[in-house]
Motif scaffolding. Structure first.
Motif, PDB file in Angstrom:
ATOM      1  N   LEU A   1      26.320  -2.413  31.714  1.00 18.67           N
ATOM      2  CA  LEU A   1      26.224  -2.136  33.138  1.00 18.67           C
ATOM      3  C   LEU A   1      27.561  -1.646  33.700  1.00 18.67           C
ATOM      4  O   LEU A   1      27.604  -0.711  34.511  1.00 18.67           O
ATOM      5  CB  LEU A   1      25.783  -3.399  33.887  1.00 18.67           C
ATOM      6  N   ILE A   2      28.651  -2.273  33.262  1.00 21.39           N
ATOM      7  CA  ILE A   2      29.969  -1.862  33.735  1.00 21.39           C
ATOM      8  C   ILE A   2      30.274  -0.438  33.289  1.00 21.39           C
ATOM      9  O   ILE A   2      30.827   0.375  34.047  1.00 21.39           O
ATOM     10  CB  ILE A   2      31.041  -2.847  33.235  1.00 21.39           C
ATOM     11  N   VAL A   3      29.902  -0.116  32.045  1.00 20.94           N
ATOM     12  CA  VAL A   3      30.112   1.241  31.541  1.00 20.94           C
ATOM     13  C   VAL A   3      29.279   2.245  32.331  1.00 20.94           C
ATOM     14  O   VAL A   3      29.728   3.356  32.636  1.00 20.94           O
ATOM     15  CB  VAL A   3      29.771   1.315  30.046  1.00 20.94           C
ATOM     16  N   ALA A   4      28.061   1.835  32.701  1.00 18.37           N
ATOM     17  CA  ALA A   4      27.139   2.757  33.368  1.00 18.37           C
ATOM     18  C   ALA A   4      27.458   2.962  34.840  1.00 18.37           C
ATOM     19  O   ALA A   4      27.418   4.089  35.347  1.00 18.37           O
ATOM     20  CB  ALA A   4      25.705   2.264  33.218  1.00 18.37           C
ATOM     21  N   VAL A   5      27.792   1.862  35.551  1.00 21.83           N
ATOM     22  CA  VAL A   5      27.935   1.969  37.015  1.00 21.83           C
ATOM     23  C   VAL A   5      29.320   1.578  37.511  1.00 21.83           C
ATOM     24  O   VAL A   5      29.587   1.657  38.712  1.00 21.83           O
ATOM     25  CB  VAL A   5      26.868   1.101  37.731  1.00 21.83           C
ATOM     26  N   GLY A   6      30.192   1.122  36.630  1.00 20.36           N
ATOM     27  CA  GLY A   6      31.514   0.691  37.065  1.00 20.36           C
ATOM     28  C   GLY A   6      31.531  -0.793  37.394  1.00 20.36           C
ATOM     29  O   GLY A   6      30.624  -1.536  37.014  1.00 20.36           O
ATOM     30  N   GLU A   7      32.558  -1.226  38.111  1.00 16.25           N
ATOM     31  CA  GLU A   7      32.715  -2.642  38.417  1.00 16.25           C
ATOM     32  C   GLU A   7      31.510  -3.163  39.195  1.00 16.25           C
ATOM     33  O   GLU A   7      31.033  -2.533  40.142  1.00 16.25           O
ATOM     34  CB  GLU A   7      33.989  -2.862  39.234  1.00 16.25           C
ATOM     35  N   LEU A   8      31.029  -4.347  38.783  1.00 21.82           N
ATOM     36  CA  LEU A   8      29.851  -4.931  39.408  1.00 21.82           C
ATOM     37  C   LEU A   8      30.232  -5.689  40.672  1.00 21.82           C
ATOM     38  O   LEU A   8      31.291  -6.323  40.739  1.00 21.82           O
ATOM     39  CB  LEU A   8      29.160  -5.890  38.438  1.00 21.82           C
ATOM     40  N   ASP A   9      29.349  -5.630  41.672  1.00 20.82           N
ATOM     41  CA  ASP A   9      29.568  -6.432  42.864  1.00 20.82           C
ATOM     42  C   ASP A   9      29.105  -7.863  42.595  1.00 20.82           C
ATOM     43  O   ASP A   9      28.691  -8.204  41.481  1.00 20.82           O
ATOM     44  CB  ASP A   9      28.846  -5.833  44.072  1.00 20.82           C
ATOM     45  N   ARG A  10      29.159  -8.705  43.614  1.00 16.91           N
ATOM     46  CA  ARG A  10      28.831 -10.118  43.407  1.00 16.91           C
ATOM     47  C   ARG A  10      27.398 -10.319  42.932  1.00 16.91           C
ATOM     48  O   ARG A  10      27.139 -11.111  42.018  1.00 16.91           O
ATOM     49  CB  ARG A  10      29.070 -10.904  44.706  1.00 16.91           C
ATOM     50  N   LEU A  11      26.463  -9.611  43.540  1.00 11.68           N
ATOM     51  CA  LEU A  11      25.073  -9.761  43.139  1.00 11.68           C
ATOM     52  C   LEU A  11      24.846  -9.235  41.731  1.00 11.68           C
ATOM     53  O   LEU A  11      24.199  -9.897  40.897  1.00 11.68           O
ATOM     54  CB  LEU A  11      24.156  -9.031  44.129  1.00 11.68           C
ATOM     55  N   GLY A  12      25.381  -8.051  41.422  1.00 14.73           N
ATOM     56  CA  GLY A  12      25.214  -7.486  40.093  1.00 14.73           C
ATOM     57  C   GLY A  12      25.834  -8.362  39.019  1.00 14.73           C
ATOM     58  O   GLY A  12      25.255  -8.555  37.940  1.00 14.73           O
ATOM     59  N   ASN A  13      27.007  -8.910  39.304  1.00 18.38           N
ATOM     60  CA  ASN A  13      27.675  -9.782  38.346  1.00 18.38           C
ATOM     61  C   ASN A  13      26.872 -11.053  38.119  1.00 18.38           C
ATOM     62  O   ASN A  13      26.710 -11.519  36.983  1.00 18.38           O
ATOM     63  CB  ASN A  13      29.075 -10.128  38.862  1.00 18.38           C
ATOM     64  N   ALA A  14      26.339 -11.624  39.203  1.00 20.52           N
ATOM     65  CA  ALA A  14      25.545 -12.839  39.086  1.00 20.52           C
ATOM     66  C   ALA A  14      24.285 -12.603  38.271  1.00 20.52           C
ATOM     67  O   ALA A  14      23.910 -13.415  37.404  1.00 20.52           O
ATOM     68  CB  ALA A  14      25.183 -13.363  40.474  1.00 20.52           C
ATOM     69  N   LEU A  15      23.616 -11.471  38.515  1.00 19.99           N
ATOM     70  CA  LEU A  15      22.388 -11.167  37.789  1.00 19.99           C
ATOM     71  C   LEU A  15      22.666 -10.891  36.315  1.00 19.99           C
ATOM     72  O   LEU A  15      21.912 -11.329  35.432  1.00 19.99           O
ATOM     73  CB  LEU A  15      21.693  -9.967  38.427  1.00 19.99           C
ATOM     74  N   ALA A  16      23.756 -10.175  36.028  1.00 12.35           N
ATOM     75  CA  ALA A  16      24.089  -9.860  34.637  1.00 12.35           C
ATOM     76  C   ALA A  16      24.434 -11.120  33.856  1.00 12.35           C
ATOM     77  O   ALA A  16      23.997 -11.300  32.710  1.00 12.35           O
ATOM     78  CB  ALA A  16      25.246  -8.869  34.590  1.00 12.35           C
ATOM     79  N   MET A  17      25.211 -12.004  34.464  1.00 11.93           N
ATOM     80  CA  MET A  17      25.584 -13.239  33.776  1.00 11.93           C
ATOM     81  C   MET A  17      24.393 -14.177  33.641  1.00 11.93           C
ATOM     82  O   MET A  17      24.204 -14.818  32.602  1.00 11.93           O
ATOM     83  CB  MET A  17      26.737 -13.914  34.510  1.00 11.93           C
ATOM     84  N   SER A  18      23.580 -14.252  34.673  1.00 14.29           N
ATOM     85  CA  SER A  18      22.390 -15.098  34.600  1.00 14.29           C
ATOM     86  C   SER A  18      21.438 -14.605  33.523  1.00 14.29           C
ATOM     87  O   SER A  18      20.767 -15.403  32.851  1.00 14.29           O
ATOM     88  CB  SER A  18      21.681 -15.127  35.953  1.00 14.29           C
ATOM     89  N   ALA A  19      21.387 -13.295  33.340  1.00 11.88           N
ATOM     90  CA  ALA A  19      20.539 -12.734  32.291  1.00 11.88           C
ATOM     91  C   ALA A  19      20.977 -13.203  30.908  1.00 11.88           C
ATOM     92  O   ALA A  19      20.142 -13.454  30.024  1.00 11.88           O
ATOM     93  CB  ALA A  19      20.565 -11.206  32.358  1.00 11.88           C
ATOM     94  N   GLY A  20      22.289 -13.358  30.697  1.00 15.61           N
ATOM     95  CA  GLY A  20      22.786 -13.854  29.419  1.00 15.61           C
ATOM     96  C   GLY A  20      22.286 -15.250  29.123  1.00 15.61           C
ATOM     97  O   GLY A  20      21.824 -15.549  28.011  1.00 15.61           O
ATOM     98  N   TRP A  21      22.369 -16.134  30.112  1.00  7.63           N
ATOM     99  CA  TRP A  21      21.855 -17.497  29.925  1.00  7.63           C
ATOM    100  C   TRP A  21      20.344 -17.484  29.732  1.00  7.63           C
ATOM    101  O   TRP A  21      19.816 -18.211  28.899  1.00  7.63           O
ATOM    102  CB  TRP A  21      22.222 -18.365  31.117  1.00  7.63           C
ATOM    103  N   ALA A  22      19.642 -16.675  30.519  1.00  4.51           N
ATOM    104  CA  ALA A  22      18.185 -16.626  30.437  1.00  4.51           C
ATOM    105  C   ALA A  22      17.718 -16.160  29.057  1.00  4.51           C
ATOM    106  O   ALA A  22      16.757 -16.700  28.494  1.00  4.51           O
ATOM    107  CB  ALA A  22      17.633 -15.710  31.525  1.00  4.51           C
ATOM    108  N   ILE A  23      18.379 -15.159  28.507  1.00  2.88           N
ATOM    109  CA  ILE A  23      18.023 -14.657  27.173  1.00  2.88           C
ATOM    110  C   ILE A  23      18.198 -15.754  26.135  1.00  2.88           C
ATOM    111  O   ILE A  23      17.325 -15.984  25.281  1.00  2.88           O
ATOM    112  CB  ILE A  23      18.871 -13.427  26.819  1.00  2.88           C
ATOM    113  N   ASN A  24      19.322 -16.456  26.184  1.00  2.00           N
ATOM    114  CA  ASN A  24      19.565 -17.522  25.216  1.00  2.00           C
ATOM    115  C   ASN A  24      18.539 -18.643  25.329  1.00  2.00           C
ATOM    116  O   ASN A  24      18.056 -19.176  24.322  1.00  2.00           O
ATOM    117  CB  ASN A  24      20.971 -18.092  25.414  1.00  2.00           C
ATOM    118  N   VAL A  25      18.214 -19.015  26.555  1.00  2.00           N
ATOM    119  CA  VAL A  25      17.222 -20.069  26.757  1.00  2.00           C
ATOM    120  C   VAL A  25      15.860 -19.632  26.218  1.00  2.00           C
ATOM    121  O   VAL A  25      15.157 -20.407  25.557  1.00  2.00           O
ATOM    122  CB  VAL A  25      17.122 -20.436  28.251  1.00  2.00           C
ATOM    123  N   ALA A  26      15.482 -18.382  26.477  1.00  2.00           N
ATOM    124  CA  ALA A  26      14.191 -17.881  26.000  1.00  2.00           C
ATOM    125  C   ALA A  26      14.130 -17.882  24.472  1.00  2.00           C
ATOM    126  O   ALA A  26      13.116 -18.280  23.873  1.00  2.00           O
ATOM    127  CB  ALA A  26      13.952 -16.474  26.546  1.00  2.00           C
TER     128      ALA A  26
END
Length: 227
Positions: free
Chosen positions: A179-204
């Protein structure tokens, strides 16, 4: 590797695929932690991006060391040959895993609550981190108490869940970097969603592994041993 697997002719190296993959995943936070420790110990230049680490280095060092130990020792706990042939090592390493996990989770909660936030960390990500850190502690406690009751199956389930949460930092590199490569630095919402996705994938993935081969509750008939 279990006796059943050996009878079926499974190559011994197959028993190392899971721990090897977990070590590779854990290499990401371990490498990041080593880089941070090098900065703190090597007198790196203090910048607005890293000044908070130099202001209060103690909890940062504790968290990095604990999580690194948890990532490495925890991955080795998934090696069936080590569990089967070196039960003493498995018990001792297991206690260290729980200790490192508790220290890593508690120090992580402290950093979340009291450490200065970078600009891209808002209330949403802070809340998610508090939930993840608290769940990590709960799963470790449940896993430890399960093995004290000789509930091997329950112990396995809770420790898998605990490790999955802890290794979210490794998966977050996969969810954030593209995402950072594609759109540049993430804002607060984008960063929260990207990091939450990491935990969600591992849990799944953890839940899929747990349910892939449902097993009956196993009770250890040997003298009580904490693993």
């Amino acid at each position: 590797m279990t006796t059943t697997a050996l009878r079926r002719g499974s190559p011994p190296r197959r028993g190392w695929r899971v721990p090897a993959g977990l070590l590779l995943l854990g290499f990401i936070p371990v490498l990041a932690g080593a880089f941070r420790l090098t900065q703190l110990g090597g007198g790196a230049e203090i910048t607005p991006a890293n000044e908070r680490f130099f202001a209060t280095p103690g909890p940062v060092v504790v968290h990095i060391v604990a999580v690194s130990g948890y990532a490495i020792l925890g991955a080795l706990q998934f090696a069936p040959r080590l569990r089967a042939r070196r039960r003493g090592w498995h018990r001792v390493a297991g206690r260290l895993v729980v200790l490192c996990g508790l220290i890593g989770a508690l120090s992580g909660l402290w950093l979340t609550l009291f450490f200065p936030r970078p600009d891209n960390v808002g209330d949403l990500l802070t809340a998610v981190r508090l939930v993840v850190g608290s769940a990590w502690i709960l799963f470790l406690v449940l896993g430890f108490t399960a093995i004290r009751r000789r509930d091997v199956a329950g112990h396995r389930v809770w420790m898998i869940r605990a490790y999955a949460l802890a290794m979210g930092a490794g998966t977050q590199a996969v969810t954030q970097v593209p995402l950072i490569v594609a759109v540049g630095e993430l804002d607060r919402l984008g960063n929260a969603l990207a990091m939450s996705a990491g935990w969600a994938i591992n849990v799944a993935v953890a839940e899929w592994l747990i349910r892939r081969r449902p097993s009956r509750p196993v009770r250890n008939t040997k003298p009580l041993e904490a693993r």
